[in-house]
Design a protein around this motif. Structure first.
Motif, PDB file in Angstrom:
ATOM      1  N   ALA A 123       0.834  -1.204   0.000  1.00 26.08           N
ATOM      2  CA  ALA A 123       0.000   0.000   0.000  1.00 26.08           C
ATOM      3  C   ALA A 123       0.874   1.261   0.000  1.00 26.08           C
ATOM      4  O   ALA A 123       0.547   2.253  -0.669  1.00 26.08           O
ATOM      5  N   THR A 124       1.985   1.230   0.713  1.00 24.37           N
ATOM      6  CA  THR A 124       2.897   2.375   0.740  1.00 24.37           C
ATOM      7  C   THR A 124       3.478   2.620  -0.647  1.00 24.37           C
ATOM      8  O   THR A 124       3.535   3.769  -1.117  1.00 24.37           O
ATOM      9  N   TRP A 125       3.918   1.563  -1.324  1.00 24.21           N
ATOM     10  CA  TRP A 125       4.459   1.701  -2.671  1.00 24.21           C
ATOM     11  C   TRP A 125       3.401   2.229  -3.643  1.00 24.21           C
ATOM     12  O   TRP A 125       3.700   3.071  -4.492  1.00 24.21           O
ATOM     13  N   CYS A 126       2.165   1.751  -3.510  1.00 23.74           N
ATOM     14  CA  CYS A 126       1.083   2.256  -4.370  1.00 23.74           C
ATOM     15  C   CYS A 126       0.832   3.733  -4.110  1.00 23.74           C
ATOM     16  O   CYS A 126       0.661   4.524  -5.046  1.00 23.74           O
ATOM     17  N   GLY A 127       0.813   4.134  -2.858  1.00 23.02           N
ATOM     18  CA  GLY A 127       0.616   5.545  -2.519  1.00 23.02           C
ATOM     19  C   GLY A 127       1.736   6.415  -3.055  1.00 23.02           C
ATOM     20  O   GLY A 127       1.495   7.495  -3.610  1.00 23.02           O
ATOM     21  N   LEU A 128       2.971   5.950  -2.901  1.00 24.36           N
ATOM     22  CA  LEU A 128       4.103   6.712  -3.423  1.00 24.36           C
ATOM     23  C   LEU A 128       4.045   6.830  -4.949  1.00 24.36           C
ATOM     24  O   LEU A 128       4.380   7.868  -5.513  1.00 24.36           O
ATOM     25  N   THR A 129       3.614   5.772  -5.612  1.00 25.67           N
ATOM     26  CA  THR A 129       3.481   5.807  -7.070  1.00 25.67           C
ATOM     27  C   THR A 129       2.424   6.815  -7.497  1.00 25.67           C
ATOM     28  O   THR A 129       2.637   7.600  -8.434  1.00 25.67           O
ATOM     29  N   VAL A 130       1.287   6.820  -6.821  1.00 29.43           N
ATOM     30  CA  VAL A 130       0.218   7.776  -7.146  1.00 29.43           C
ATOM     31  C   VAL A 130       0.697   9.204  -6.940  1.00 29.43           C
ATOM     32  O   VAL A 130       0.499  10.073  -7.800  1.00 29.43           O
ATOM     33  N   PHE A 131       1.353   9.468  -5.814  1.00 28.39           N
ATOM     34  CA  PHE A 131       1.832  10.822  -5.549  1.00 28.39           C
ATOM     35  C   PHE A 131       2.922  11.237  -6.530  1.00 28.39           C
ATOM     36  O   PHE A 131       3.000  12.401  -6.935  1.00 28.39           O
ATOM     37  N   ALA A 132       3.775  10.298  -6.930  1.00 30.60           N
ATOM     38  CA  ALA A 132       4.803  10.620  -7.917  1.00 30.60           C
ATOM     39  C   ALA A 132       4.175  10.962  -9.267  1.00 30.60           C
ATOM     40  O   ALA A 132       4.615  11.898  -9.943  1.00 30.60           O
ATOM     41  N   LEU A 133       3.149  10.225  -9.665  1.00 29.60           N
ATOM     42  CA  LEU A 133       2.468  10.525 -10.926  1.00 29.60           C
ATOM     43  C   LEU A 133       1.758  11.877 -10.865  1.00 29.60           C
ATOM     44  O   LEU A 133       1.775  12.638 -11.836  1.00 29.60           O
ATOM     45  N   LEU A 134       1.129  12.167  -9.738  1.00 30.61           N
ATOM     46  CA  LEU A 134       0.483  13.472  -9.583  1.00 30.61           C
ATOM     47  C   LEU A 134       1.505  14.606  -9.657  1.00 30.61           C
ATOM     48  O   LEU A 134       1.267  15.635 -10.294  1.00 30.61           O
ATOM     49  N   LYS A 135       2.648  14.409  -9.018  1.00 31.07           N
ATOM     50  CA  LYS A 135       3.707  15.411  -9.053  1.00 31.07           C
ATOM     51  C   LYS A 135       4.231  15.590 -10.477  1.00 31.07           C
ATOM     52  O   LYS A 135       4.470  16.716 -10.931  1.00 31.07           O
ATOM     53  N   LEU A 136       4.394  14.502 -11.193  1.00 28.33           N
ATOM     54  CA  LEU A 136       4.862  14.559 -12.575  1.00 28.33           C
ATOM     55  C   LEU A 136       3.869  15.285 -13.473  1.00 28.33           C
ATOM     56  O   LEU A 136       4.252  16.140 -14.286  1.00 28.33           O
ATOM     57  N   CYS A 137       2.584  14.983 -13.332  1.00 28.96           N
ATOM     58  CA  CYS A 137       1.554  15.663 -14.132  1.00 28.96           C
ATOM     59  C   CYS A 137       1.518  17.149 -13.825  1.00 28.96           C
ATOM     60  O   CYS A 137       1.419  17.977 -14.740  1.00 28.96           O
TER      61      CYS A 137
END
Length: 101
Positions: free
Chosen positions: A23-37
């Protein structure tokens, strides 16, 4: 023999840790994608604002240039037309730019 005391508690703890890690890795991935966008959106805005700023500055410079030919003409480059002969427009082709180089 084998002592099964506390086996289920240890199994639950290991399973909980694995799910929490996932769940932590999924959350970090979502936040990284949001930051990238968001970064790409800001970069696109910066580029378009720079283009618009340059266009407005150039527009101001064109407005400051006095019109040499006919009044109300927006593009001074259109004044290169020299004379009219019958139904033809004669343009000076001696100063034509070399488009191949």
């Amino acid at each position: 023999g084998i002592d099964p005391k506390g086996f289920f508690m240890q199994m639950f703890t290991a399973q909980f840790g694995a799910w929490l890690s996932w769940a932590t890795w999924c959350g970090l991935t979502v936040f990284a994608l949001l930051k990238l966008c968001r970064y790409h959106q800001q970069e696109n805005i910066r580029v378009s604002m720079a283009k618009e700023r340059k266009r407005l500055i150039n527009e101001d410079l064109v407005q400051d240039v006095p019109a040499a030919g006919q009044p109300g003409r927006d593009n001074p480059g259109q004044d290169r037309v020299q004379t009219l002969k019958g139904n033809q427009i004669v343009v000076d082709v001696t100063n034509r730019p070399d488009l191949l180089n």
